[in-house]
Write an enzyme that holds these catalytic residues in place. Structure first.
Site, PDB file in Angstrom:
ATOM      1  N   GLU A  85     101.093 -25.357  10.090  1.00 56.89           N
ATOM      2  CA  GLU A  85     101.396 -26.150   9.056  1.00 56.89           C
ATOM      3  C   GLU A  85     102.516 -25.352   8.145  1.00 56.89           C
ATOM      4  O   GLU A  85     102.415 -24.355   8.096  1.00 56.89           O
ATOM      5  CB  GLU A  85     100.062 -26.259   8.233  1.00 56.89           C
ATOM      6  CG  GLU A  85     100.230 -27.007   6.726  1.00 56.89           C
ATOM      7  CD  GLU A  85      99.013 -26.652   5.926  1.00 56.89           C
ATOM      8  OE1 GLU A  85      98.561 -25.541   5.748  1.00 56.89           O
ATOM      9  OE2 GLU A  85      98.388 -27.474   5.075  1.00 56.89           O
TER      10      GLU A  85
ATOM     11  N   ASN B 295     102.794 -33.090   2.824  1.00 54.59           N
ATOM     12  CA  ASN B 295     102.619 -32.239   3.797  1.00 54.59           C
ATOM     13  C   ASN B 295     102.316 -32.606   5.246  1.00 54.59           C
ATOM     14  O   ASN B 295     101.196 -33.372   5.382  1.00 54.59           O
ATOM     15  CB  ASN B 295     101.454 -31.319   3.311  1.00 54.59           C
ATOM     16  CG  ASN B 295     101.054 -30.108   4.143  1.00 54.59           C
ATOM     17  OD1 ASN B 295     101.934 -29.954   5.200  1.00 54.59           O
ATOM     18  ND2 ASN B 295     100.044 -29.261   3.593  1.00 54.59           N
TER      19      ASN B 295
ATOM     20  N   CYS C 157      95.486 -28.134   8.515  1.00 55.94           N
ATOM     21  CA  CYS C 157      94.465 -27.536   7.801  1.00 55.94           C
ATOM     22  C   CYS C 157      93.311 -27.914   7.120  1.00 55.94           C
ATOM     23  O   CYS C 157      92.304 -27.949   7.934  1.00 55.94           O
ATOM     24  CB  CYS C 157      95.501 -26.779   6.795  1.00 55.94           C
ATOM     25  SG  CYS C 157      94.678 -24.967   6.273  1.00 55.94           S
TER      26      CYS C 157
HETATM   27  N1  CDT Z   1      96.358 -25.153   3.424  1.00 57.02           N
HETATM   28  C1  CDT Z   1      94.994 -25.542   3.510  1.00 57.02           C
HETATM   29  O1  CDT Z   1      94.755 -26.625   3.479  1.00 57.02           O
HETATM   30  N2  CDT Z   1      94.580 -24.451   3.034  1.00 57.02           N
HETATM   31  C2  CDT Z   1      92.818 -24.466   2.734  1.00 57.02           C
HETATM   32  C3  CDT Z   1      92.407 -23.191   2.060  1.00 57.02           C
HETATM   33  C4  CDT Z   1      91.099 -23.399   1.052  1.00 57.02           C
HETATM   34  S1  CDT Z   1      91.058 -24.393   0.146  1.00 57.02           S
HETATM   35  C5  CDT Z   1      91.829 -23.819  -1.273  1.00 57.02           C
HETATM   36  C6  CDT Z   1      92.141 -24.359   3.864  1.00 57.02           C
HETATM   37  O2  CDT Z   1      91.153 -25.298   4.097  1.00 57.02           O
HETATM   38  O3  CDT Z   1      92.319 -23.698   4.872  1.00 57.02           O
END
Ligand code: CDT
Length: 307
Positions: A47, A106, A168
């Site tokens: 990502e 995104n 993600c």
């Molecule tokens: N980039 C991304 O979606 N990161 C989130 C971080 C935790 S929630 C703030 C994830 O789910 O890994």
């Protein structure tokens, strides 16, 4: 009979705030050539693979927009498209997308071995918060910097099979896998940027690796698909990010995993025929699902147990 696809998860180490697109693309090219030399047909980058994870800052519009791509491919990314086509290797690339009419997503594209874009995905589940919160050691402003993807999850025919994309935070939601599984997805690519520290509940910090594997392995098994999870890892601008990129079989087993938190290839031969061992047996959706019992999953308001 087998239908083998050699897949490389191209984990990236940290990208500095000041690193240029050209410098990052040079790193991507090193991984691409190495993957091709090892027989990879599909290289999966993470990502937001062209920039640092900029939602950790509250940025003014001028600086914010420097992290976005107006075209894909653009001037800086064209060399990646050209080299991949020359090598006959496809790839998945996560990036920040600015549309001609000013929408910010995104996003990720999947590019076939001939250089054509097969599919574009815009992240559905945006985590974090809408406004800066001073008590946090770093921000997670995806909900300020991006709009939620309006297009949903769409499988595509490519690489001799059926592929899907999520990004993600999407990997923590079982609906992601099921919506793609119902479309016959055999290989799901998921790039991620996951800080080890979770400010709203630090008790979860030591579980980041466990949860990462838990959700992707469950999704793979319950939907009979390969899952390729690819990190941007290491200490990026002072924030430690989860590594542990991994390729998971439809059995739920990890078949290859990163052992560093830097730029690293994780390669596995994925026999897409293995999906049917699950989708024709225990997860034969047509035979065993009871969708008439699942209305609460898509209903906006669900009565509480007391109503
Ligand atoms: N980039 C991304 O979606 N990161 C989130 C971080 C935790 S929630 C703030 C994830 O789910 O890994």
């Amino acid at each position: 009979m087998s239908r083998e696809l050699v897949v490389a998860a191209a984990q990236l180490g940290p990208i500095a705030r000041a690193e240029t697109r050209e410098e990052v693309v040079e790193r991507l090219l090193v991984l691409l050539r190495d993957a091709a030399a090892q027989g990879a047909q599909l290289v999966v980058y993470p990502e937001l693979a062209l920039t640092t994870f900029f939602p950790r800052w509250d940025l003014d519009d001028d600086e914010l927009l420097t992290f976005f791509e107006r075209e894909m491919p653009g001037v800086a990314t064209q060399p990646l498209f050209d080299e991949a086509a020359r090598l006959g290797v496809g790839f998945h690339l996560g990036y920040a997308e600015l549309t001609p009419d000013g929408h910010r997503y995104n996003s990720a594209v999947v590019v076939e071995r001939d250089g054509s874009i097969v599919t574009k995905y815009r992240k559905v589940h945006l985590p974090g918060h809408e406004e800066p919160e001073g008590w946090r050691p770093f921000q997670h402003l995806e909900r300020k910097h991006f709009e939620p993807g309006p297009d949903g999850f769409h499988a595509a025919r490519a690489f001799g099979g059926v592929i899907g994309v999520a990004l993600c935070n999407d990997r923590r939601w079982s609906e992601t896998y099921r919506v793609l599984g119902l479309q016959g997805t055999e290989l799901l690519m998921i790039g991620y940027n996951t800080p080890l520290h979770y400010p709203p509940d630090p008790e979860q910090d030591h579980l980041q690796g466990f949860h990462n594997n838990l959700v992707m392995a469950s999704g793979a098994y319950q939907n009979g698909m390969f899952v390729v999870g690819v990190a941007k890892a290491g200490v990026e601008e002072g924030v430690e990010m989860l590594a542990e990129s991994q390729i998971i079989a439809p059995s739920g087993e990890v078949v290859a995993q990163a052992s560093t938190s830097g730029d690293e290839l994780v390669i596995a031969v994925c026999d897409l025929e293995r999906c049917e061992r699950y989708t024709r047996t225990v997860f034969d959706f047509r035979r065993y699902r009871r969708p008439e019992m699942y209305g609460a999953i898509t209903a906006r308001d669900v009565p509480s147990v007391d109503e």
